[in-house]
Design an enzyme around this catalytic site. Sequence first.
Site, PDB file in Angstrom:
ATOM      1  N   ASN A   9      49.584  15.773 -45.885  1.00 35.10           N
ATOM      2  CA  ASN A   9      48.848  15.048 -46.936  1.00 35.10           C
ATOM      3  C   ASN A   9      47.392  14.935 -46.485  1.00 35.10           C
ATOM      4  O   ASN A   9      47.079  14.151 -45.598  1.00 35.10           O
ATOM      5  CB  ASN A   9      49.483  13.660 -47.117  1.00 35.10           C
ATOM      6  CG  ASN A   9      48.725  12.803 -48.115  1.00 35.10           C
ATOM      7  OD1 ASN A   9      47.836  13.292 -48.823  1.00 35.10           O
ATOM      8  ND2 ASN A   9      49.072  11.526 -48.176  1.00 35.10           N
ATOM      9  N   TRP A  10      46.549  15.730 -47.126  1.00 36.55           N
ATOM     10  CA  TRP A  10      45.130  15.756 -46.716  1.00 36.55           C
ATOM     11  C   TRP A  10      44.375  14.503 -47.158  1.00 36.55           C
ATOM     12  O   TRP A  10      43.249  14.284 -46.741  1.00 36.55           O
ATOM     13  CB  TRP A  10      44.435  16.992 -47.287  1.00 36.55           C
ATOM     14  CG  TRP A  10      44.865  18.296 -46.666  1.00 36.55           C
ATOM     15  CD1 TRP A  10      45.809  18.469 -45.690  1.00 36.55           C
ATOM     16  CD2 TRP A  10      44.375  19.604 -46.982  1.00 36.55           C
ATOM     17  NE1 TRP A  10      45.921  19.806 -45.382  1.00 36.55           N
ATOM     18  CE2 TRP A  10      45.051  20.514 -46.159  1.00 36.55           C
ATOM     19  CE3 TRP A  10      43.418  20.091 -47.879  1.00 36.55           C
ATOM     20  CZ2 TRP A  10      44.810  21.895 -46.204  1.00 36.55           C
ATOM     21  CZ3 TRP A  10      43.180  21.464 -47.938  1.00 36.55           C
ATOM     22  CH2 TRP A  10      43.866  22.354 -47.095  1.00 36.55           C
ATOM     23  N   LYS A  11      44.949  13.731 -48.054  1.00 38.68           N
ATOM     24  CA  LYS A  11      44.271  12.542 -48.611  1.00 38.68           C
ATOM     25  C   LYS A  11      42.886  12.959 -49.142  1.00 38.68           C
ATOM     26  O   LYS A  11      42.749  14.077 -49.647  1.00 38.68           O
ATOM     27  CB  LYS A  11      44.208  11.430 -47.557  1.00 38.68           C
ATOM     28  CG  LYS A  11      45.604  11.116 -46.991  1.00 38.68           C
ATOM     29  CD  LYS A  11      45.663   9.881 -46.133  1.00 38.68           C
ATOM     30  CE  LYS A  11      47.093   9.673 -45.629  1.00 38.68           C
ATOM     31  NZ  LYS A  11      47.257   8.467 -44.829  1.00 38.68           N
ATOM     32  N   HIS A  98      52.585   6.525 -52.697  1.00 38.69           N
ATOM     33  CA  HIS A  98      51.976   6.361 -51.373  1.00 38.69           C
ATOM     34  C   HIS A  98      51.413   4.945 -51.242  1.00 38.69           C
ATOM     35  O   HIS A  98      50.867   4.402 -52.209  1.00 38.69           O
ATOM     36  CB  HIS A  98      50.866   7.401 -51.176  1.00 38.69           C
ATOM     37  CG  HIS A  98      50.463   7.503 -49.741  1.00 38.69           C
ATOM     38  ND1 HIS A  98      49.632   6.578 -49.149  1.00 38.69           N
ATOM     39  CD2 HIS A  98      50.810   8.371 -48.766  1.00 38.69           C
ATOM     40  CE1 HIS A  98      49.479   6.893 -47.876  1.00 38.69           C
ATOM     41  NE2 HIS A  98      50.188   7.968 -47.612  1.00 38.69           N
ATOM     42  N   GLU A 100      48.799   3.874 -50.012  1.00 43.71           N
ATOM     43  CA  GLU A 100      47.369   3.751 -50.343  1.00 43.71           C
ATOM     44  C   GLU A 100      47.176   3.629 -51.856  1.00 43.71           C
ATOM     45  O   GLU A 100      46.262   2.939 -52.319  1.00 43.71           O
ATOM     46  CB  GLU A 100      46.597   4.945 -49.755  1.00 43.71           C
ATOM     47  CG  GLU A 100      46.502   4.836 -48.229  1.00 43.71           C
ATOM     48  CD  GLU A 100      46.441   6.155 -47.491  1.00 43.71           C
ATOM     49  OE1 GLU A 100      46.192   7.198 -48.123  1.00 43.71           O
ATOM     50  OE2 GLU A 100      46.653   6.142 -46.256  1.00 43.71           O
ATOM     51  N   GLU A 170      57.478   5.554 -44.977  1.00 42.45           N
ATOM     52  CA  GLU A 170      56.199   5.373 -44.297  1.00 42.45           C
ATOM     53  C   GLU A 170      55.945   3.878 -44.103  1.00 42.45           C
ATOM     54  O   GLU A 170      55.457   3.212 -45.035  1.00 42.45           O
ATOM     55  CB  GLU A 170      55.061   5.969 -45.135  1.00 42.45           C
ATOM     56  CG  GLU A 170      55.143   7.465 -45.323  1.00 42.45           C
ATOM     57  CD  GLU A 170      53.762   8.083 -45.541  1.00 42.45           C
ATOM     58  OE1 GLU A 170      53.439   9.034 -44.839  1.00 42.45           O
ATOM     59  OE2 GLU A 170      53.005   7.595 -46.407  1.00 42.45           O
ATOM     60  N   GLY A 176      47.916   5.708 -40.232  1.00 45.91           N
ATOM     61  CA  GLY A 176      46.534   5.811 -39.777  1.00 45.91           C
ATOM     62  C   GLY A 176      46.155   4.825 -38.688  1.00 45.91           C
ATOM     63  O   GLY A 176      44.966   4.646 -38.390  1.00 45.91           O
ATOM     64  N   SER A 216      51.384   7.866 -38.447  1.00 47.84           N
ATOM     65  CA  SER A 216      50.928   8.233 -37.094  1.00 47.84           C
ATOM     66  C   SER A 216      51.893   9.182 -36.399  1.00 47.84           C
ATOM     67  O   SER A 216      52.095   9.109 -35.197  1.00 47.84           O
ATOM     68  CB  SER A 216      50.685   6.979 -36.256  1.00 47.84           C
ATOM     69  OG  SER A 216      49.636   6.211 -36.825  1.00 47.84           O
ATOM     70  N   GLY A 237      49.608  12.693 -42.132  1.00 48.96           N
ATOM     71  CA  GLY A 237      48.238  12.490 -42.603  1.00 48.96           C
ATOM     72  C   GLY A 237      47.253  13.117 -41.631  1.00 48.96           C
ATOM     73  O   GLY A 237      47.002  14.327 -41.651  1.00 48.96           O
ATOM     74  N   GLY A 238      46.700  12.292 -40.741  1.00 49.90           N
ATOM     75  CA  GLY A 238      45.645  12.732 -39.829  1.00 49.90           C
ATOM     76  C   GLY A 238      45.933  14.048 -39.108  1.00 49.90           C
ATOM     77  O   GLY A 238      45.071  14.941 -39.057  1.00 49.90           O
TER      78      GLY A 238
HETATM   79  P1  13P Z   1      48.832   9.270 -40.786  1.00 47.22           P
HETATM   80  O1  13P Z   1      49.686  10.429 -40.286  1.00 47.22           O
HETATM   81  O2  13P Z   1      47.371   9.558 -40.709  1.00 47.22           O
HETATM   82  O3  13P Z   1      49.236   7.984 -40.149  1.00 47.22           O
HETATM   83  O4  13P Z   1      49.144   9.131 -42.339  1.00 47.22           O
HETATM   84  C1  13P Z   1      50.442   9.132 -42.760  1.00 47.22           C
HETATM   85  C2  13P Z   1      50.453   9.223 -44.217  1.00 47.22           C
HETATM   86  O5  13P Z   1      50.047   8.302 -44.907  1.00 47.22           O
HETATM   87  C3  13P Z   1      50.918  10.483 -44.833  1.00 47.22           C
HETATM   88  O6  13P Z   1      51.058  10.344 -46.200  1.00 47.22           O
END
Ligand code: 13P
Length: 255
Positions: A9-11, A98, A100, A170, A176, A216, A237-238
């Site tokens: 997920n590149w966000k 998600h 977010e 999640e 993050g 993470s 994510g990251g």
């Molecule tokens: P991180 O891997 O950056 O913690 O993010 C997880 C995430 O929200 C994937 O959708």
Amino acid sequence: MRKKIVVGNWKMNMTFNEGKQLVDDITNELASHSSDHVLKIIAPPFIHLAALSEKIKSLKGFEVAAQNCHHLSNGAYTGEVSAAMIASTGANYVIIGHSERRLYFGENNNLLAQKVNIALANKLTPIFCIGENLVERNANQHLEAVLKQLKEALFHLSPADFSRLIIAYEPVWAIGTGVTATVHQAQGMHNYIRSEINKKYGKEVSTTISILYGGSCNAKNAKELFACIDVDGGLIGGASLIANDFAAVINSVVK
Ligand code: 13P
């Protein structure tokens, strides 16, 4: 055998050229290892979806996801993107729910249920996110919090529709933050989610649905998380923004 899946997920990251380069770099990183047993899904921002869809889907074992969709089919909703538009780009998946989106855009379970419905109606596979926040975890109410999300956003679905989903657990406190759920916490929750699905939809659905871990998850901890019996891969994510880290996460999925 459940499908093993890793989603990047590149966000809100990556310009178009950076995105193209990242896809090339991931492909190169994966070239020396067989990852045929893992379905790899990349979720770029909407704006790159059509162009990157073609590129990503030409790679063996790769699929494309959107990061969100609107809950209605079309209309005067400036700036929004419909499930049908997503499907028309060649993307077959969409991330829904998600944390977010829940936190920054006020999306609640009722709205998310509508998003799931419209995604399924457009033949998209929802990657549906659930997870407790830190307050709920500290109050030992993480199970109730996740069950509420399942019940309110998903349990209206027929067994046939429910079995088309991918679930992503999640924990909000792990996203993050660099704080990952322990193997014990991840396995415990995945097992709980599967048991609640079993109660509602029965054994066939609960044992075949893929449940991914996110929060993470990276090259260092993916192996032990993915070794958990009820963890079928990850939503990343990251670490999905760095080619060799993402490849290492994919290569952490055991055959
Ligand atoms: P991180 O891997 O950056 O913690 O993010 C997880 C995430 O929200 C994937 O959708």
